[in-house]
Design a protein around this motif. Structure first.
Motif, PDB file in Angstrom:
ATOM      1  N   LEU A   1      53.652  34.961  29.935  1.00 24.23           N
ATOM      2  CA  LEU A   1      52.265  35.186  29.518  1.00 24.23           C
ATOM      3  C   LEU A   1      51.300  35.067  30.699  1.00 24.23           C
ATOM      4  CD1 LEU A   1      52.246  33.247  26.119  1.00 24.23           C
ATOM      5  CD2 LEU A   1      52.404  35.715  26.496  1.00 24.23           C
ATOM      6  N   GLY A   2      51.613  34.161  31.623  1.00 21.92           N
ATOM      7  CA  GLY A   2      50.771  34.044  32.805  1.00 21.92           C
ATOM      8  C   GLY A   2      50.805  35.291  33.667  1.00 21.92           C
ATOM      9  N   GLY A   3      51.987  35.903  33.790  1.00 24.26           N
ATOM     10  CA  GLY A   3      52.076  37.138  34.553  1.00 24.26           C
ATOM     11  C   GLY A   3      51.273  38.262  33.917  1.00 24.26           C
ATOM     12  N   LEU A   4      51.339  38.388  32.593  1.00 27.29           N
ATOM     13  CA  LEU A   4      50.552  39.418  31.916  1.00 27.29           C
ATOM     14  C   LEU A   4      49.057  39.130  32.019  1.00 27.29           C
ATOM     15  CD1 LEU A   4      52.722  40.003  28.709  1.00 27.29           C
ATOM     16  CD2 LEU A   4      52.576  41.434  30.755  1.00 27.29           C
ATOM     17  N   ALA A   5      48.677  37.839  31.960  1.00 28.64           N
ATOM     18  CA  ALA A   5      47.262  37.499  32.097  1.00 28.64           C
ATOM     19  C   ALA A   5      46.736  37.842  33.487  1.00 28.64           C
ATOM     20  CB  ALA A   5      47.054  36.013  31.796  1.00 28.64           C
ATOM     21  N   LEU A   6      47.549  37.647  34.503  1.00 24.99           N
ATOM     22  CA  LEU A   6      47.120  38.001  35.862  1.00 24.99           C
ATOM     23  C   LEU A   6      46.895  39.498  36.014  1.00 24.99           C
ATOM     24  CD1 LEU A   6      49.404  35.617  37.932  1.00 24.99           C
ATOM     25  CD2 LEU A   6      46.902  35.659  37.981  1.00 24.99           C
ATOM     26  N   LEU A   7      47.625  40.301  35.266  1.00 26.49           N
ATOM     27  CA  LEU A   7      47.427  41.749  35.343  1.00 26.49           C
ATOM     28  C   LEU A   7      46.147  42.197  34.662  1.00 26.49           C
ATOM     29  CD1 LEU A   7      51.047  43.115  34.820  1.00 26.49           C
ATOM     30  CD2 LEU A   7      49.750  42.901  36.938  1.00 26.49           C
ATOM     31  N   ALA A   8      45.448  41.275  34.006  1.00 27.64           N
ATOM     32  CA  ALA A   8      44.136  41.611  33.465  1.00 27.64           C
ATOM     33  C   ALA A   8      43.059  41.613  34.546  1.00 27.64           C
ATOM     34  CB  ALA A   8      43.751  40.627  32.358  1.00 27.64           C
ATOM     35  N   VAL A   9      43.326  40.989  35.694  1.00 25.13           N
ATOM     36  CA  VAL A   9      42.334  40.961  36.773  1.00 25.13           C
ATOM     37  C   VAL A   9      42.018  42.365  37.283  1.00 25.13           C
ATOM     38  CG1 VAL A   9      41.879  40.086  39.102  1.00 25.13           C
ATOM     39  CG2 VAL A   9      42.912  38.594  37.404  1.00 25.13           C
ATOM     40  N   PRO A  10      43.012  43.246  37.535  1.00 25.78           N
ATOM     41  CA  PRO A  10      42.648  44.614  37.947  1.00 25.78           C
ATOM     42  C   PRO A  10      41.815  45.359  36.921  1.00 25.78           C
ATOM     43  CG  PRO A  10      44.961  44.189  38.408  1.00 25.78           C
ATOM     44  CD  PRO A  10      44.474  43.047  37.588  1.00 25.78           C
ATOM     45  N   ALA A  11      41.973  45.011  35.655  1.00 24.31           N
ATOM     46  CA  ALA A  11      41.182  45.679  34.629  1.00 24.31           C
ATOM     47  C   ALA A  11      39.738  45.193  34.594  1.00 24.31           C
ATOM     48  CB  ALA A  11      41.825  45.478  33.255  1.00 24.31           C
ATOM     49  N   LEU A  12      39.474  44.016  35.175  1.00 22.49           N
ATOM     50  CA  LEU A  12      38.137  43.434  35.113  1.00 22.49           C
ATOM     51  C   LEU A  12      37.381  43.526  36.425  1.00 22.49           C
ATOM     52  CD1 LEU A  12      38.969  40.197  33.081  1.00 22.49           C
ATOM     53  CD2 LEU A  12      37.981  42.313  32.215  1.00 22.49           C
ATOM     54  N   ARG A  13      38.094  43.464  37.560  1.00 17.64           N
ATOM     55  CA  ARG A  13      37.421  43.358  38.850  1.00 17.64           C
ATOM     56  C   ARG A  13      37.706  44.582  39.713  1.00 17.64           C
ATOM     57  NH1 ARG A  13      34.527  40.779  36.379  1.00 17.64           N
ATOM     58  NH2 ARG A  13      34.846  38.580  35.881  1.00 17.64           N
ATOM     59  N   ASP A  14      36.679  44.961  40.491  1.00 18.45           N
ATOM     60  CA  ASP A  14      36.791  46.108  41.385  1.00 18.45           C
ATOM     61  C   ASP A  14      37.228  45.700  42.786  1.00 18.45           C
ATOM     62  OD1 ASP A  14      36.270  48.980  42.065  1.00 18.45           O
ATOM     63  OD2 ASP A  14      34.739  48.069  43.345  1.00 18.45           O
ATOM     64  N   ALA A  15      36.976  44.449  43.183  1.00 16.05           N
ATOM     65  CA  ALA A  15      37.311  43.989  44.530  1.00 16.05           C
ATOM     66  C   ALA A  15      38.818  44.034  44.733  1.00 16.05           C
ATOM     67  CB  ALA A  15      36.787  42.573  44.756  1.00 16.05           C
ATOM     68  N   GLY A  16      39.246  44.564  45.882  1.00 16.36           N
ATOM     69  CA  GLY A  16      40.672  44.749  46.120  1.00 16.36           C
ATOM     70  C   GLY A  16      41.408  43.476  46.462  1.00 16.36           C
ATOM     71  N   TRP A  17      40.775  42.498  47.118  1.00 19.14           N
ATOM     72  CA  TRP A  17      41.525  41.328  47.591  1.00 19.14           C
ATOM     73  C   TRP A  17      41.916  40.395  46.458  1.00 19.14           C
ATOM     74  CZ3 TRP A  17      38.414  36.594  48.647  1.00 19.14           C
ATOM     75  CH2 TRP A  17      37.077  36.734  48.268  1.00 19.14           C
ATOM     76  N   PRO A  18      41.059  40.060  45.466  1.00 19.71           N
ATOM     77  CA  PRO A  18      41.580  39.258  44.347  1.00 19.71           C
ATOM     78  C   PRO A  18      42.558  40.024  43.473  1.00 19.71           C
ATOM     79  CG  PRO A  18      39.292  39.842  43.961  1.00 19.71           C
ATOM     80  CD  PRO A  18      39.603  40.256  45.358  1.00 19.71           C
ATOM     81  N   VAL A  19      42.403  41.353  43.412  1.00 25.11           N
ATOM     82  CA  VAL A  19      43.345  42.169  42.644  1.00 25.11           C
ATOM     83  C   VAL A  19      44.733  42.111  43.280  1.00 25.11           C
ATOM     84  CG1 VAL A  19      43.929  44.544  42.039  1.00 25.11           C
ATOM     85  CG2 VAL A  19      41.622  43.683  41.632  1.00 25.11           C
ATOM     86  N   PHE A  20      44.796  42.207  44.609  1.00 23.67           N
ATOM     87  CA  PHE A  20      46.082  42.130  45.301  1.00 23.67           C
ATOM     88  C   PHE A  20      46.758  40.781  45.058  1.00 23.67           C
ATOM     89  CE2 PHE A  20      48.439  40.812  49.107  1.00 23.67           C
ATOM     90  CZ  PHE A  20      49.411  41.797  49.148  1.00 23.67           C
ATOM     91  N   LEU A  21      46.013  39.687  45.167  1.00 23.43           N
ATOM     92  CA  LEU A  21      46.581  38.359  44.901  1.00 23.43           C
ATOM     93  C   LEU A  21      47.082  38.250  43.468  1.00 23.43           C
ATOM     94  CD1 LEU A  21      44.005  36.019  46.707  1.00 23.43           C
ATOM     95  CD2 LEU A  21      46.319  36.594  47.447  1.00 23.43           C
ATOM     96  N   ALA A  22      46.342  38.826  42.540  1.00 16.68           N
ATOM     97  CA  ALA A  22      46.745  38.734  41.135  1.00 16.68           C
ATOM     98  C   ALA A  22      48.026  39.520  40.865  1.00 16.68           C
ATOM     99  CB  ALA A  22      45.609  39.232  40.241  1.00 16.68           C
ATOM    100  N   VAL A  23      48.152  40.709  41.432  1.00 19.63           N
ATOM    101  CA  VAL A  23      49.342  41.531  41.202  1.00 19.63           C
ATOM    102  C   VAL A  23      50.576  40.874  41.808  1.00 19.63           C
ATOM    103  CG1 VAL A  23      50.420  43.750  41.709  1.00 19.63           C
ATOM    104  CG2 VAL A  23      48.039  43.670  40.969  1.00 19.63           C
ATOM    105  N   VAL A  24      50.466  40.372  43.038  1.00 15.96           N
ATOM    106  CA  VAL A  24      51.602  39.705  43.673  1.00 15.96           C
ATOM    107  C   VAL A  24      52.001  38.462  42.886  1.00 15.96           C
ATOM    108  CG1 VAL A  24      52.333  38.488  45.747  1.00 15.96           C
ATOM    109  CG2 VAL A  24      51.068  40.620  45.948  1.00 15.96           C
ATOM    110  N   SER A  25      51.025  37.698  42.437  1.00 15.68           N
ATOM    111  CA  SER A  25      51.334  36.500  41.644  1.00 15.68           C
ATOM    112  C   SER A  25      51.950  36.860  40.304  1.00 15.68           C
ATOM    113  CB  SER A  25      50.060  35.675  41.431  1.00 15.68           C
ATOM    114  OG  SER A  25      49.489  35.286  42.665  1.00 15.68           O
ATOM    115  N   ALA A  26      51.531  37.972  39.718  1.00 16.36           N
ATOM    116  CA  ALA A  26      52.110  38.398  38.440  1.00 16.36           C
ATOM    117  C   ALA A  26      53.585  38.746  38.603  1.00 16.36           C
ATOM    118  CB  ALA A  26      51.330  39.586  37.884  1.00 16.36           C
ATOM    119  N   VAL A  27      53.926  39.436  39.681  1.00 18.15           N
ATOM    120  CA  VAL A  27      55.339  39.761  39.927  1.00 18.15           C
ATOM    121  C   VAL A  27      56.151  38.492  40.148  1.00 18.15           C
ATOM    122  CG1 VAL A  27      56.919  40.946  41.500  1.00 18.15           C
ATOM    123  CG2 VAL A  27      54.770  42.029  40.843  1.00 18.15           C
ATOM    124  N   ALA A  28      55.594  37.524  40.874  1.00 20.10           N
ATOM    125  CA  ALA A  28      56.304  36.269  41.111  1.00 20.10           C
ATOM    126  C   ALA A  28      56.512  35.497  39.803  1.00 20.10           C
ATOM    127  CB  ALA A  28      55.528  35.414  42.110  1.00 20.10           C
TER     128      ALA A  28
END
Length: 578
Positions: free
Chosen positions: A147-174
């Motif tokens: 559930l935490g991984g799926l929640a992290l993938l909500a960050v790209p849907a909410l934020r336009d900034a690329g650097w927090p989006v990149f951290l969220a996607v990598v953390s979701a895969v982990a």
């Protein structure tokens, strides 16, 4: 010429005229010793084996020439970690992998938004279908990671900034990899977060065997499915084109829903297709046959004596205590007194200490880890000694963390907030959380400490993305401008669309100067709905209500180096990354 071998005692040679010629070296009737029937290979009979070679039967050689005779081979560490071959891939898992690949090719080529979550859902379902035949139960930590991984993938849907989006996607895969492997120890949690990479080759082979079995099977169901999908696609294309040409409104709706795929970006779409397929198959294989990374054990360090172990840490605690006392003196006496005694400017004092204190926090965590490895554990009082010394060190380190954050706060008040400053401050805050978790483990046990630290990192990345760091940076700089009329338009204009709500509150012409580059970027970006974040959509709505009007002459006084408060004698650029 025949070879004569002397019989050994106790070995019968079968003399006598009645012995049958059975191939054991006993002469037949009427055959005298030395006749051609005793020659090797004569008459089609096998050659005689010498007695010394028959004494102990056929000699056995070990498989490993360097292994001692009689020693059992030890299995390698990797062979004990790898599971048995899973069952054949199920139809549901295979279909989910194909759907994931198609969605990746169609949706991910235009950027990241809600499409990241859309692509992740069928991949997660494929892993769920793959794990069902194994009988593995859903455990609380597995559900938390998933559930935490799926929640992290909500960050790209909410934020336009690329650097927090990149951290969220990598953390979701982990987190997804941790959910599939279920590790507990320090090394297991670290390797488990990367374990999905080890299942790529096996997942592809697993899926290939499943496809061949369905293509060559007696029922050949896969061929029928492919034909049905092909017919459906043809019908959609034909009738969709007819309806689109018949009605402009329907054509507009259809154009917004269907991705724009051209021939020029076909290689990029093919790469995305393969990435989605490989990722989904790797997730399914890891779910069906997870690698037990916790099987890798690290030998505990040799316990040291109390004096040898405690003396260096006590000296370190005293040094920390002196530093804390000085910090309390600064808080009570004021920064003006300290700066007068040290001949440092306001900005230099704030800037000088933060990075040193950040490294001091990191090194303290390393000291704690090594101290626990070599901690004395032979007598009953050893546990009390370890708790007392390391507990005091953790408390003093928390004071260092607070001092570092306070210095960053002073520096931000003087020169404004930037991406680097908010990032390192967030890292320092998370290190403080790790120290608190270590202190809690000293009282309640360290069994859950590795997973708790990983969970705190994931929660920190999620909170960092949801709080919108670009908006925080813009908001703080806007408030600073209202207080002392100091602002750097060049830096703020390089932020993402998430900063538009805060920058929109600036007075003209500052507002237009800050939003001009952001508006130009949004106008050039024609991403479809599934690759558009909520922050970008909100920025478009704000800019559509109030247009941007600015010229180079009106923005010139607010460029870098002008309109900013600070110490003129300090040549340091406040917006330099360091």
């Amino acid at each position: 010429m025949s070879e004569h071998v002397s019989p050994e005692p106790g070995v019968s040679q079968g003399s006598g005229p009645s012995g049958p010629p059975d191939g054991t070296g006993t002469p037949g009737p009427g055959a005298a010793p030395g006749t051609p029937s005793e020659l090797p290979g004569a008459g089609g009979e096998p050659p005689k084996v010498p007695a010394y070679a028959q004494r102990n039967g056929p000699q056995q050689y070990p498989a490993n020439p360097w292994q001692r005779p009689g020693a059992q081979p030890r299995p390698s560490t990797l062979s004990t970690l790898r599971p048995a071959e899973p069952a054949a891939i199920g139809t549901a898992t295979l279909c989910c992998a194909v759907v994931t690949a198609l969605l990746s090719a169609l949706l991910l080529g235009d950027g990241l938004g809600v499409n990241a979550l859309i692509v992740a859902v069928p991949a997660a379902l494929g892993a769920f279908f793959a794990v069902r035949p194994t009988g593995r139960r859903l455990r609380p930590w597995t559900a938390f990671w998933a559930l935490g991984g799926l929640a992290l993938l909500a960050v790209p849907a909410l934020r336009d900034a690329g650097w927090p989006v990149f951290l969220a996607v990598v953390s979701a895969v982990a987190l997804g990899s941790l959910a599939l492997h279920g590790s507990r120890g320090w090394l297991g949690v670290f390797l488990g977060s990367l374990g999905l990479l080890c299942a790529v080759a096996d997942g592809l082979a697993w899926g290939g065997r499943g496809v061949r079995a369905r293509m060559n099977g007696p029922r050949k169901r896969l061929g029928g499915v492919v034909r049905s999908v092909g017919v459906a696609v043809v019908l959609l294309v034909v009738f969709g084109a007819l309806f689109a040409s018949a009605d402009a409104a329907f054509a507009d709706v259809l154009g917004n829903l269907i991705p724009d795929v051209s021939v020029s970006d076909s290689p990029w779409r093919l790469l995305l297709f393969m990435t989605g397929l490989v990722g989904a198959l790797a997730a399914g294989y890891a779910a069906a046959a997870p690698v037990r990374w916790d099987g890798i054990t690290v030998r505990p360090g040799k316990a040291r004596g109390r004096l040898e172990w405690a003396l260096p840490l006590i000296v370190l605690n005293l040094l920390f205590a002196v530093f804390v006392a000085v910090q309390l003196t600064v808080l009570l006496g004021g920064y003006d007194k300290v700066m007068a005694e040290t001949d440092l400017s306001y900005s230099a004092y704030a800037r000088q200490g933060f990075w040193q204190l950040l490294w001091a926090t990191v090194l303290t965590l390393l000291v704690i880890a090594l101290a626990l490895r070599w901690a004395p554990r032979g007598r009953g009082g050893d546990r009390t000694l370890v708790r007392s010394v390391l507990g005091a060190l953790c408390l003093l380190t928390l004071t260092v963390v607070a001092s570092a954050l306070r210095r960053m706060d002073l520096y931000v008040d003087a020169y404004g907030l930037t991406r680097l400053r908010i990032s390192v401050a967030a890292v320092e805050l998370w290190l403080g959380v790790v120290i608190v978790l270590i202190m809690a483990a000293g009282f309640f046990g360290a069994r859950m400490l590795p997973r708790a630290v990983a969970a705190s990192a994931a929660v920190g990345v999620l909170a960092f993305g949801l709080l919108s760091p670009d908006w925080l940076i813009a908001e703080q700089n806007v408030q600073r401008y209202r207080a002392d009329h100091a602002i750097d338009i060049d830096y703020l204009s390089g932020l993402s669309a998430d900063a538009v709500p805060a920058l929109d509150t600036l007075p003209e012409p500052l507002r237009s100067c800050a939003l001009r580059d952001i508006e130009r970027t949004l106008n050039d970006d024609e991403a479809p709905w599934y690759a558009t974040s909520w922050g970008e959509a909100r920025a478009r709505d704000i800019l559509s209500k109030r247009s941007v009007h600015s010229t180079e002459e009106s923005c010139a006084p607010w460029r870098t180096g002008d309109g900013r408060d600070g110490d003129p004698s300090d040549p340091y650029d406040p917006y330099d990354p360091y």
